[in-house]
Design an enzyme around this catalytic site. Structure first.
Site, PDB file in Angstrom:
ATOM      1  N   TYR A  86      -1.718  -0.221  10.589  1.00  0.00           N
ATOM      2  CA  TYR A  86      -1.831  -0.598   9.180  1.00  0.00           C
ATOM      3  C   TYR A  86      -0.609  -0.112   8.409  1.00  0.00           C
ATOM      4  O   TYR A  86      -0.014  -0.857   7.620  1.00  0.00           O
ATOM      5  CB  TYR A  86      -3.104  -0.013   8.580  1.00  0.00           C
ATOM      6  N   SER A 124       0.852  -1.195   0.000  1.00  0.00           N
ATOM      7  CA  SER A 124       0.000   0.000   0.000  1.00  0.00           C
ATOM      8  C   SER A 124       0.879   1.232   0.000  1.00  0.00           C
ATOM      9  O   SER A 124       1.968   1.236   0.598  1.00  0.00           O
ATOM     10  CB  SER A 124      -0.903   0.022   1.237  1.00  0.00           C
TER      11      SER A 124
END
Length: 237
Positions: A146, A132
């Site tokens: 995250y 990501s």
């Protein structure tokens, strides 16, 4: 163009979103493709029927189940690790077990899956992790864990690229920005904020990510390894 004819591909986490788009693309490019799912049985079976692929239920957070499954697959030419999960919120209030589960899926599973696949992977194989852009940039509160998990993926691919380079096995990290999926819908609550600082003010499409994964899996990408490939509409520019 069937650039992957004769190749055996395994996609971990392929029943929905980016993973499903990757299954469709690899299959369309000629790869003999198997994909896993954790809980979306109906979506997985529908995709398998649509694409002529094989699907198996495997929990990526269960290291033993995951590695045993990969062992059972024999020699894999292309491994794509798309399984992932997202936990957001005030770190002072988030459930610690939920954070640990996310790290199991987003960090430990990619490491163990890549290593296990490499044991039987032929020279010239491909390992691709879906990371990501949040490994590089986290512009909002509530996603520290995250971001940690996606930054860890960067180190993983750099290290394994060195470890496996003598066998011409490439290891790469594809870092999407906002992509229109169930996890981050284009009409979601953060869309307006994210689009405000992006160069291309929209969510990406899952097939756009899949197209680049197919390139990395293909014959023209044999000199690309240990790299972070950001596809984010200028999210991190």
């Amino acid at each position: 163009m069937a650039t992957l004819n004769g190749k055996k591909a395994l996609v971990l986490g392929g029943s929905r979103g980016i993973g499903a788009a990757i299954v469709r693309r690899l299959s369309a490019d000629g790869a003999n493709t198997t994909f896993t799912y954790a809980g979306s049985a109906a979506a997985a079976q529908a995709l398998a029927s649509e694409t002529g692929t094989t699907t198996v239920q495997v929990d990526s957070s269960d290291r033993h189940a995951l590695t045993q499954f990969i062992q059972s697959q024999g020699s894999i030419d292309i491994l794509v690790i798309s399984a992932g999960t997202l936990v957001m919120g005030d770190p002072l209030e988030l459930d610690a077990d939920a954070i640990d589960h996310m790290i199991d899926v987003n960090v430990r599973a990619p490491y163990h899956a890549a290593v296990e696949a490499a044991r039987q992977m032929p020279d010239g194989g491909r390992i691709i992790v879906i990371g990501s852009v949040n490994g590089d940039r986290m512009p909002m509160a509530g996603a520290a864990a995250y971001a940690l998990s996606k930054s860890a993926v960067q180190g993983l691919v750099r290290g394994l690229a060195r470890d496996l380079g003598s066998r011409n096995i490439t290891v790469n990290n594809v870092q999407p920005g906002p992509v229109d999926t169930e996890m981050n819908p284009a009409a979601g609550p953060f869309s307006e904020f994210m689009h405000s600082f992006m160069a291309i003010k929209r969510h990406g499409r899952a097939d756009e990510i899949a197209g680049f994964v197919a390139y990395l899996a293909g014959p023209e990408a044999g000199y690309i390894t240990g790299a972070q490939h950001t596809i984010d509409g200028g999210f991190g520019a």
